[in-house]
Design a protein around this motif. Sequence first.
Motif, PDB file in Angstrom:
ATOM      1  N   ILE A 215       0.840  -1.201   0.000  1.00 41.49           N
ATOM      2  CA  ILE A 215       0.000   0.000   0.000  1.00 41.49           C
ATOM      3  C   ILE A 215       0.874   1.250   0.000  1.00 41.49           C
ATOM      4  CG2 ILE A 215      -1.567   1.366   1.446  1.00 41.49           C
ATOM      5  CD1 ILE A 215      -2.924  -1.212   2.272  1.00 41.49           C
ATOM      6  N   VAL A 216       0.506   2.212  -0.833  1.00 40.03           N
ATOM      7  CA  VAL A 216       1.175   3.513  -0.837  1.00 40.03           C
ATOM      8  C   VAL A 216       0.597   4.316   0.335  1.00 40.03           C
ATOM      9  CG1 VAL A 216       1.634   5.616  -2.156  1.00 40.03           C
ATOM     10  CG2 VAL A 216       1.455   3.412  -3.343  1.00 40.03           C
ATOM     11  N   GLN A 217       1.346   4.400   1.424  1.00 43.69           N
ATOM     12  CA  GLN A 217       0.801   4.948   2.664  1.00 43.69           C
ATOM     13  C   GLN A 217       0.423   6.425   2.544  1.00 43.69           C
ATOM     14  OE1 GLN A 217      -0.145   3.265   5.251  1.00 43.69           O
ATOM     15  NE2 GLN A 217       0.656   1.304   4.525  1.00 43.69           N
ATOM     16  N   THR A 218       1.112   7.172   1.690  1.00 45.55           N
ATOM     17  CA  THR A 218       0.764   8.586   1.537  1.00 45.55           C
ATOM     18  C   THR A 218      -0.572   8.780   0.839  1.00 45.55           C
ATOM     19  OG1 THR A 218       2.028   8.686  -0.523  1.00 45.55           O
ATOM     20  CG2 THR A 218       3.177   9.332   1.505  1.00 45.55           C
ATOM     21  N   GLN A 219      -1.098   7.731   0.213  1.00 45.26           N
ATOM     22  CA  GLN A 219      -2.399   7.804  -0.451  1.00 45.26           C
ATOM     23  C   GLN A 219      -3.362   6.766   0.114  1.00 45.26           C
ATOM     24  OE1 GLN A 219      -0.870   7.482  -4.595  1.00 45.26           O
ATOM     25  NE2 GLN A 219      -1.753   9.514  -4.903  1.00 45.26           N
ATOM     26  N   ARG A 220      -3.177   6.453   1.382  1.00 49.60           N
ATOM     27  CA  ARG A 220      -4.039   5.474   2.050  1.00 49.60           C
ATOM     28  C   ARG A 220      -5.491   5.950   2.008  1.00 49.60           C
ATOM     29  NH1 ARG A 220      -2.985   1.260   5.583  1.00 49.60           N
ATOM     30  NH2 ARG A 220      -4.528   0.854   7.213  1.00 49.60           N
ATOM     31  N   PHE A 221      -6.383   5.082   1.600  1.00 49.50           N
ATOM     32  CA  PHE A 221      -7.820   5.324   1.463  1.00 49.50           C
ATOM     33  C   PHE A 221      -8.177   6.231   0.278  1.00 49.50           C
ATOM     34  CE2 PHE A 221      -7.363   4.739   6.173  1.00 49.50           C
ATOM     35  CZ  PHE A 221      -7.978   3.509   6.243  1.00 49.50           C
ATOM     36  N   ALA A 222      -7.208   6.565  -0.570  1.00 50.29           N
ATOM     37  CA  ALA A 222      -7.462   7.508  -1.665  1.00 50.29           C
ATOM     38  C   ALA A 222      -7.880   6.822  -2.962  1.00 50.29           C
ATOM     39  CB  ALA A 222      -6.238   8.383  -1.912  1.00 50.29           C
ATOM     40  N   GLY A 223      -8.208   5.537  -2.900  1.00 50.60           N
ATOM     41  CA  GLY A 223      -8.689   4.842  -4.091  1.00 50.60           C
ATOM     42  C   GLY A 223      -7.579   4.440  -5.032  1.00 50.60           C
ATOM     43  N   GLY A 224      -7.971   3.767  -6.099  1.00 52.16           N
ATOM     44  CA  GLY A 224      -6.989   3.324  -7.086  1.00 52.16           C
ATOM     45  C   GLY A 224      -7.502   2.151  -7.881  1.00 52.16           C
ATOM     46  N   PRO A 225      -6.626   1.541  -8.680  1.00 46.20           N
ATOM     47  CA  PRO A 225      -7.047   0.396  -9.488  1.00 46.20           C
ATOM     48  C   PRO A 225      -7.561  -0.743  -8.618  1.00 46.20           C
ATOM     49  CG  PRO A 225      -4.868   1.187 -10.160  1.00 46.20           C
ATOM     50  CD  PRO A 225      -5.204   1.894  -8.885  1.00 46.20           C
ATOM     51  N   ASN A 226      -8.598  -1.395  -9.080  1.00 50.56           N
ATOM     52  CA  ASN A 226      -9.134  -2.552  -8.370  1.00 50.56           C
ATOM     53  C   ASN A 226      -8.045  -3.619  -8.251  1.00 50.56           C
ATOM     54  OD1 ASN A 226     -10.497  -4.834  -7.478  1.00 50.56           O
ATOM     55  ND2 ASN A 226     -12.274  -4.494  -8.786  1.00 50.56           N
ATOM     56  N   PRO A 227      -7.700  -4.061  -7.031  1.00 53.57           N
ATOM     57  CA  PRO A 227      -6.671  -5.083  -6.884  1.00 53.57           C
ATOM     58  C   PRO A 227      -6.987  -6.376  -7.627  1.00 53.57           C
ATOM     59  CG  PRO A 227      -7.207  -4.109  -4.755  1.00 53.57           C
ATOM     60  CD  PRO A 227      -8.235  -3.623  -5.738  1.00 53.57           C
ATOM     61  N   GLU A 228      -8.284  -6.601  -7.914  1.00 53.42           N
ATOM     62  CA  GLU A 228      -8.673  -7.825  -8.613  1.00 53.42           C
ATOM     63  C   GLU A 228      -8.586  -7.682 -10.122  1.00 53.42           C
ATOM     64  OE1 GLU A 228     -12.412  -9.241  -7.197  1.00 53.42           O
ATOM     65  OE2 GLU A 228     -11.791  -9.238  -5.093  1.00 53.42           O
ATOM     66  N   GLY A 229      -8.157  -6.512 -10.602  1.00 55.04           N
ATOM     67  CA  GLY A 229      -7.832  -6.413 -12.022  1.00 55.04           C
ATOM     68  C   GLY A 229      -8.661  -5.483 -12.865  1.00 55.04           C
TER      69      GLY A 229
END
Length: 312
Positions: A215-229
């Motif tokens: 996890i990119v801690q500086t952007q924790r909870f800030a969303g992003g690509p679905n880990p499932e693809g």
Amino acid sequence: MLRRILLGLILAGVAGAGVFWWLTIPAVVAPASLPPRAPNLANGVATFNVGGCSSCHAVPNQPDRLKLGGGLAMPSPFGTFYVPNISPDPTYGIGRWSEADFVTAVLKGTSPDGVHYFPAFPYTSYQNATVDDVRDLFAYLKTLPAVAGKPRDHDVPFPFNIRRNIGVWKWLFMDGKPHVADASHSASWKRGAYLVNGMGHCAECHSPRNFLGGIVQTQRFAGGPNPEGEGWVPNITQKRLAEWSAKDIAYFLETGQTPDGDTAGGSMARVIRNTSQLPPEDRDAIAEYVKSLPAVEGPPRPPKKAKDDQKS
């Protein structure tokens, strides 16, 4: 001179291998560290629901969320993981596990055989749970129906399939520190912080990850690509939820309904099936904590692909 160089290289290699072996020793919880206690099954149910156990471990394509035979495919950049059977079945599930085996698995990410679990199992968040909560969860799981059958093995290519290497990943991304409540906040906020950052493991999906899968801690909870693809997981900081009230968030966790009348879909729909079972005060606590998250800019979302009828 050449002999000295070769000898130096050999010694350096041996030393490096020793450091690697030491860093990657799977951590365990000693049975002696778990004193006798009467399990709290009601707390076990709540822990089960906030942990989202059925979202991943329930047998796919059947309606009973308590049949935890596993089998769900979880695609990732590192391969496809298949969720294991955690029903009380003695052959294919956890029926023969000791309490220490289970606590070790959840809090340390180590199997009863002393092997690292892949971090598709969100133990980097679960490590923040209390031992008593995990023990109560284990007691509750043992009351559920046994489900026979072993899900297929993970489809993970080399070198990601070398389990010992996960010890290095844990050293980088798993601090092993217990959850510490911020004394400046209310009891409800502290409960929400514990649930969100612990068994709720919200950051595992709602945060971007680096090239190693941490996890990119500086952007924790800030969303992003679905880990499932496929798809995009939304930002749940005040960057996106500024117009939501704490009541809106609690209502969403109960019903899946957003303030603008939309409905949760995809993997979040599975999450709602669990959070809807929580005591109202726990949903309120989660909402209070999430509402307090400062606005954080997430990674840029890629443009949506043009539909076929719009392509030239």
